[in-house]
Scaffold this active site. Structure first.
Site: not given
Length: 389
Positions: A87, A149
């Site tokens: 991400d 994350e």
């Protein structure tokens, strides 16, 4: 049979072109499924066994685990885990001068959202292992691609809590300018909420002023901040003690009204070794005088899931191996990574191409000078930890 992968720069281009933003705001948050499927196809083409794991309690997010060099039963012992997150943070369209999802090469730099932090790391891995011969590996190689994350670290948390893998060593490819990182502080963020009793300001005794109670609470927290500075110390860090910051406060609605509610947002960045449970106890203990004096009026709530501090000891033999390979001493940093969770699985260092100074910035980029050293490093790591014949 192996399939031929696209060239390195085309791998990079495809990763950047596949949006995978994670955000607390559901309007900005995106699934990473398309990116996971892209990676899964490439690793499968190289002969890796691929497992896609839905991450519970997320907005359609997935982890990917790719492995090679295991036995016929899909089992193996030791080996190397290369990990990273799929991400990115959201982007501010008004501050970017380029399309964030189009890889742009200019002045020996690659621009795009995720070039440094850190989707591009998977292009480096794929390029480095495209010619790997699984029959020559005596220990397995694992690739982990995680979700979220940048928000909750849900992917790494889920993987660590559920995997049976126990590699010898893990590298998380966050942008460290290829300097190995062995420790960082943790992060907790809390909301302190005070519920008072409103009333007309002409008769303060008829109400309970939430701002007054918050003043008492902040006084107690400031005393705790001093205690943390005096009790906990790690000279390896630039700021060698836990920090506490009061970042946002809100309360009241009129000068002539007793404040009914007040809310403080604060964070603490604990050193490695100061556990989250110990920190919670210290917080509760610090605010206990206010809670006892005003029962039921004070609450402590998490704003985000807490992240513990992380440390791989300097005398761990894996640290020596990496320092020798790179000719670089390990460092400590103040930002957070998934390392505290991956460290639950095996000894872990943070080490990757690109600079943290470009992370979360408009016109994010990675200097192309990192390409050859990173390709060489990944090859050396695979040779050492997977012991190619």
């Amino acid at each position: 049979m192996k399939m031929k992968l696209p060239p390195f720069i085309e791998l990079y281009r495809a990763l950047i072109a596949t949006p995978s933003i994670s955000a607390a705001d559901s309007a900005l948050d995106q699934s990473n499924e398309a990116l996971i499927n892209l990676l899964a196809g490439w690793f499968a083409d190289l002969g890796f066994r691929v497992e896609i794991q839905p991450v519970p309690d997320t907005r359609h997010k997935f982890n990917l685990l790719a492995s090679i060099g295991e036995n016929e039963n899909g089992e193996g012992h030791g080996g190397l885990l290369l990990a990273g997150h799929t991400d990115t943070v959201p982007y501010d369209e008004g501050r970017w001068t380029r399309d964030p999802f189009t890889l742009t090469e200019h002045d020996h730099k690659l621009y795009g959202l995720g070039t440094a932090d850190m989707k591009g790391f998977f292009a480096f891995i794929l390029d480095a292992v495209r010619d790997i011969d699984a029959s020559k590996l005596t220990k397995p190689l694992y690739i982990l691609a995680t979700a979220d994350e940048e928000t909750t670290m849900a992917g790494a948390r889920y993987f660590a809590a559920n995997t049976q893998l126990r590699p010898d060593f893990a590298i998380i490819g966050e942008p460290t300018s290829l300097q190995p990182v062995r420790a960082h502080k943790g992060h907790i963020s809390n909301a302190i909420r005070i519920t008072g009793q409103s009333g007309h300001s002409s008769d303060p005794a008829r109400g309970v002023n939430a701002i007054d109670l918050m003043h008492e609470s902040i006084t107690q927290l400031m005393a705790l901040r001093t205690t943390l500075q005096e009790r906990y110390h790690n000279p390896a860090f630039t700021i060698p003690y836990p920090t506490m910051n009061f970042g946002h406060i809100n309360g009241g609605d009129a000068a002539n009204r007793i404040c009914a509610c007040c809310e403080l947002h604060m964070d603490i960045r604990p050193l490695p070794g100061l556990t989250l449970s110990d920190l919670n106890e210290l917080m509760t203990e610090a605010l206990e005088p206010v809670s006892q004096r005003w029962p039921g009026r004070l609450s402590i709530d998490e704003l985000h899931p807490p992240i513990p501090g992380y440390e791989c000891p300097t005398d761990h033999h894996m640290v020596g191996v990496i320092e020798k390979l790179l000719g670089e001493r390990t460092a400590v940093v103040n930002y957070c990574t998934e390392a505290p969770f991956i460290q639950q699985v095996c000894p872990t260092l943070v080490l990757g191409p690109g600079s943290i100074n470009q992370a979360h910035q408009p016109d994010e980029f990675i200097d192309m000078a990192f390409i050859e050293p990173t390709r060489e490093l990944i090859g050396q790591l695979v040779d050492h930890f997977c012991q190619q014949k």
